[in-house]
Motif scaffolding. Sequence first.
Motif, mmCIF file in Angstrom:
data_model
loop_
_atom_site.group_PDB
_atom_site.id
_atom_site.type_symbol
_atom_site.label_atom_id
_atom_site.label_comp_id
_atom_site.label_asym_id
_atom_site.label_seq_id
_atom_site.Cartn_x
_atom_site.Cartn_y
_atom_site.Cartn_z
ATOM 1 N N SER A 69 0.937 -0.975 0.107
ATOM 2 C CA SER A 69 -0.053 0.209 0.017
ATOM 3 C C SER A 69 0.904 1.143 -0.114
ATOM 4 C CB SER A 69 -0.897 0.084 1.234
ATOM 5 O OG SER A 69 -1.752 -1.198 1.181
ATOM 6 N N MET A 70 1.893 1.346 0.752
ATOM 7 C CA MET A 70 3.005 2.334 0.763
ATOM 8 C C MET A 70 3.670 2.443 -0.745
ATOM 9 S SD MET A 70 4.290 1.797 4.725
ATOM 10 C CE MET A 70 5.562 3.112 4.666
ATOM 11 N N ALA A 71 3.776 1.367 -1.200
ATOM 12 C CA ALA A 71 4.532 1.378 -2.633
ATOM 13 C C ALA A 71 4.046 1.889 -3.833
ATOM 14 C CB ALA A 71 5.037 0.038 -2.760
ATOM 15 N N TYR A 72 2.512 1.917 -3.496
ATOM 16 C CA TYR A 72 1.428 2.398 -4.612
ATOM 17 C C TYR A 72 1.510 3.718 -4.740
ATOM 18 C CZ TYR A 72 -2.365 2.300 -7.972
ATOM 19 O OH TYR A 72 -3.193 2.555 -8.920
ATOM 20 N N ASN A 73 1.680 4.288 -5.861
ATOM 21 C CA ASN A 73 1.826 5.761 -6.079
ATOM 22 C C ASN A 73 0.337 6.213 -6.601
ATOM 23 O OD1 ASN A 73 2.274 8.616 -6.894
ATOM 24 N ND2 ASN A 73 4.425 8.021 -7.459
ATOM 25 N N GLU A 90 -9.044 9.138 1.694
ATOM 26 C CA GLU A 90 -8.179 8.985 2.711
ATOM 27 C C GLU A 90 -9.092 8.217 3.817
ATOM 28 O OE1 GLU A 90 -5.154 10.204 3.609
ATOM 29 O OE2 GLU A 90 -5.001 11.644 1.871
ATOM 30 N N TYR A 91 -10.407 8.431 4.005
ATOM 31 C CA TYR A 91 -11.380 8.068 5.149
ATOM 32 C C TYR A 91 -12.261 6.908 4.580
ATOM 33 C CZ TYR A 91 -13.348 8.886 9.788
ATOM 34 O OH TYR A 91 -13.631 8.588 11.049
ATOM 35 N N SER A 106 -4.554 9.796 5.996
ATOM 36 C CA SER A 106 -4.291 8.307 6.648
ATOM 37 C C SER A 106 -2.790 8.329 6.782
ATOM 38 C CB SER A 106 -4.532 7.429 5.344
ATOM 39 O OG SER A 106 -4.124 6.160 5.524
ATOM 40 N N SER A 107 -2.748 7.185 7.700
ATOM 41 C CA SER A 107 -1.286 7.111 8.332
ATOM 42 C C SER A 107 -0.463 6.216 7.252
ATOM 43 C CB SER A 107 -1.307 6.178 9.542
ATOM 44 O OG SER A 107 -1.946 4.922 9.353
ATOM 45 N N GLU A 256 -6.759 0.608 9.405
ATOM 46 C CA GLU A 256 -5.296 0.838 9.168
ATOM 47 C C GLU A 256 -4.368 0.116 9.647
ATOM 48 O OE1 GLU A 256 -4.262 5.056 9.179
ATOM 49 O OE2 GLU A 256 -6.109 5.721 8.177
ATOM 50 N N ALA A 257 -4.506 -0.464 10.946
ATOM 51 C CA ALA A 257 -3.764 -1.281 11.585
ATOM 52 C C ALA A 257 -3.584 -2.697 10.995
ATOM 53 C CB ALA A 257 -4.087 -1.509 13.008
ATOM 54 N N ASP A 258 -4.724 -3.166 10.468
ATOM 55 C CA ASP A 258 -5.046 -4.530 9.461
ATOM 56 C C ASP A 258 -4.669 -4.306 8.202
ATOM 57 O OD1 ASP A 258 -5.573 -5.794 12.014
ATOM 58 O OD2 ASP A 258 -7.946 -5.909 11.816
ATOM 59 N N THR A 259 -4.767 -3.258 7.607
ATOM 60 C CA THR A 259 -4.919 -2.745 6.184
ATOM 61 C C THR A 259 -5.237 -3.990 5.280
ATOM 62 O OG1 THR A 259 -2.514 -1.939 6.785
ATOM 63 C CG2 THR A 259 -2.827 -1.896 4.451
ATOM 64 N N PRO A 260 -6.354 -4.364 5.427
ATOM 65 C CA PRO A 260 -7.054 -5.323 4.575
ATOM 66 C C PRO A 260 -7.300 -4.658 3.186
ATOM 67 C CG PRO A 260 -8.822 -4.279 5.948
ATOM 68 C CD PRO A 260 -7.738 -3.722 6.560
#
Length: 301
Positions: A69-73, A90-91, A106-107, A256-260
């Motif tokens: 998720s963090m790698a996707y631009n 974001e929400y 979002s974190s 966000e903790a689980d990131t499904p």
Amino acid sequence: SQLDVMLAQDQNATETLGADNKLKPELLARGIRLQRFIDPEYTYTYYNWQDPVWGGPELHKIALRRAVSMAYNIDDEIKVIRKNQAIAAEYLVPPGVVGYKPDYVSSIRYNPPLANALLDKFGYKKGADGYRNTPDGKPFSFRYSSTPSSTEREFDELYKKNLDAIGIRFEAHKEQFAELKKLEKRCLLQIHGAAWIADYPDGDNFLQLLYGKNVGESNNACYKNPVFDRLYEQAAALPDGPERDKLYLEMQKQFEADTPWRMGVSRYRNQLIQPWVIGYKKHPIILSEWMYFDVNVEKGK
């Protein structure tokens, strides 16, 4: 008819709107009007919670989902694929829906170096081919299911580019839409993109997408977390207000903790209205609205 009020979105918007997202002069000269707003919706890409590699609450699997998720631009998606006709989601409650939190950030942000560091920390080591293996040394891939369309091929290219940057293999799985839906309802797709537009303008309509008892129905990720479910049930019993908003925020944090999912975008609706359509304003929820149009027949001849 659809010729009286036309929709210009994503690819088609470039034919009717200028760089400033205003109507092109030749359309303005014909008396055509533009109504532009963000739909009460968002897109998302889910990771199957039941998948042995990508799903589940184990920390290394959470790290994997979060890293991707963090790698996707998302900015590239908006600029290249969406033609600047969207904003980043974001929400879990989108704009225009009761429960939306406009100031929320979002974190999970675009950060490939941190994504790589996260994968290193949780044991996803690179093999001789340059791609990562699971912590127990097995090769794996990001198997993305989608239809064989030109737009989806653009998503394939963007995912492969972003995943190559963190050493994860990309695999494209193509099926027709109806077949994908059958597999989705049986929790048999590994990773797939989806979208949801409001049936009614309340946050419950979106948060129920992650409720454990909706697996096989609207919960496409087949996600189950007792903490999230308990919060959802508490919120579902409350009217709109600060108490429910607080529960929504707790659900967002658990999500966000689980990131499904990887959150996607909310899209602009650009509606072009002919001059003979009188007093028209798009209803944000009702889609079948043609019978309510007021038309100057003489002017439209």
